[in-house]
Scaffold this motif. Sequence first.
Motif, short mmCIF file in Angstrom:
data_model
loop_
_atom_site.label_atom_id
_atom_site.label_comp_id
_atom_site.label_asym_id
_atom_site.label_seq_id
_atom_site.Cartn_x
_atom_site.Cartn_y
_atom_site.Cartn_z
N PHE A 189 -39.99 -61.58 -25.07
CA PHE A 189 -41.11 -61.47 -23.36
C PHE A 189 -40.97 -60.49 -22.52
N ALA A 190 -39.73 -59.84 -21.97
CA ALA A 190 -40.11 -58.28 -21.58
C ALA A 190 -39.74 -57.79 -22.15
N ALA A 191 -39.86 -57.03 -23.58
CA ALA A 191 -40.36 -55.95 -24.47
C ALA A 191 -42.11 -56.17 -24.60
N ARG A 192 -42.78 -57.02 -24.44
CA ARG A 192 -44.11 -57.22 -24.76
C ARG A 192 -44.13 -57.06 -23.93
N VAL A 193 -43.90 -57.59 -22.93
CA VAL A 193 -44.84 -57.02 -21.10
C VAL A 193 -44.63 -55.49 -20.98
N LYS A 194 -43.52 -55.12 -20.66
CA LYS A 194 -43.72 -53.43 -21.09
C LYS A 194 -44.73 -52.70 -21.81
N GLU A 195 -44.75 -52.83 -22.83
CA GLU A 195 -45.31 -52.40 -24.30
C GLU A 195 -46.73 -52.69 -23.41
N ILE A 196 -47.35 -53.85 -23.57
CA ILE A 196 -49.02 -53.96 -22.40
C ILE A 196 -48.59 -53.47 -21.50
N THR A 197 -47.78 -53.34 -20.59
CA THR A 197 -48.46 -53.06 -18.99
C THR A 197 -48.06 -51.70 -19.26
N GLY A 198 -48.02 -50.56 -20.46
CA GLY A 198 -47.44 -49.17 -20.29
C GLY A 198 -46.51 -49.30 -19.44
N GLY A 199 -45.60 -49.81 -19.81
CA GLY A 199 -43.94 -49.56 -19.42
C GLY A 199 -44.10 -49.63 -17.94
N ARG A 200 -44.81 -50.15 -17.13
CA ARG A 200 -45.25 -50.06 -16.13
C ARG A 200 -44.10 -51.75 -15.12
N GLY A 201 -44.62 -53.09 -16.43
CA GLY A 201 -44.34 -54.13 -15.30
C GLY A 201 -45.80 -54.92 -14.98
N VAL A 202 -45.81 -56.31 -14.23
CA VAL A 202 -46.70 -56.69 -13.54
C VAL A 202 -46.08 -57.02 -12.26
N LYS A 203 -46.87 -57.25 -11.82
CA LYS A 203 -46.92 -57.49 -9.94
C LYS A 203 -46.22 -58.57 -9.73
N VAL A 204 -46.76 -59.77 -10.35
CA VAL A 204 -45.53 -61.17 -10.07
C VAL A 204 -45.16 -61.58 -11.46
N VAL A 205 -43.85 -62.77 -11.09
CA VAL A 205 -44.20 -63.12 -12.57
C VAL A 205 -43.66 -64.98 -11.73
#
Length: 328
Positions: free
Chosen positions: A199-215
């Motif tokens: 899921f960490a790799a997919r999140v980076k993919e979805i966000t264009g490498g930026r990551g999310v503001k909050v988990v």
Amino acid sequence: MTRAIQIRQHGGPEELQLVQVQVGQPGPGEVRIRHHAIGLNFIDVYHRTGLYPLTMPATIGMEAAGVIEAVGEGVTHLAVGDRAAYASNPPGSYCEVRVMPAMCVCKLPDAIDFETGAAMMLKGLTAQYLLKKTRPVEGLERGDHVLFHAAAGGVGLIACQWARALGLELIATAGSGEKCRLALANGAAHAINYRTEDFAARVKEITGGRGVKVVYDSVGRDTWDKSLQCLRPFGLMASFGNASGPVPPFAPGMLGAMGSLYVTRQTLFTHIRTREATQAMADELFDVVASGQVKIHIEQRYPLEQVQQAHRDLEARKTTGSTILTLA
């Protein structure tokens, strides 16, 4: 006398026993409520197992809906005959009738039935404080990505819908393809099956490498390390549960190395510590449900006497949406 589910020691579902208990009159600041439906939550498991210890014997359960039968001195916001619902300390909702503090008991709007009221109070108020109050230092704006674990559960499905109403791009995680599809159907912008994907790799993919503001994380131990990897600089790790076990100790210095991250451990009962705060949060919840923006999905119903099976299914992650205990 009334039926209630009690435990006499911490342990497995077999400790949940149906007993008869005496119910008295409410004292100052209290009400007596006759339940029509009772909500089931993972915090009930924590109380049963002793992760959150209780004094024995104990009746567990944190939310329910029903009708007010008696009102103690000083209670002005409720009257005999009122339809009501609550998420409240102390535990004790697994019963037909109880006397309890009135502070967190709210009138239930006529448009919301008892089963929905019982299924939504703890979960809906939790989603409210997470999305509206537990925010990163840089704030949340329409279009921002957030990550929500266990998104097909009771809190998760409410959060998916509420996040969509707020314009947020919620990335859901769940443990099966079916649960991922359920999260997407309820407003998640993306869904990740954590059993088959990193899921960490997919999140980076979805966000264009930026990551999310909050988990937003109610899982705990199993998701903690990878969740931190999902955050952008100055991001917020918001822990609100321990379904897989408590988070192990960690060195605060790692937060700096990962992008000056923030970490918080939230609990609903801090947010509803006053009558005014409880009512304000409940009013927002009632409005968003009555408007149809958030639908409460009751996917499992168990008679009160089948509470042991309800706990087994909850712990085995066989449930989706909300679960209630019913009364004959």
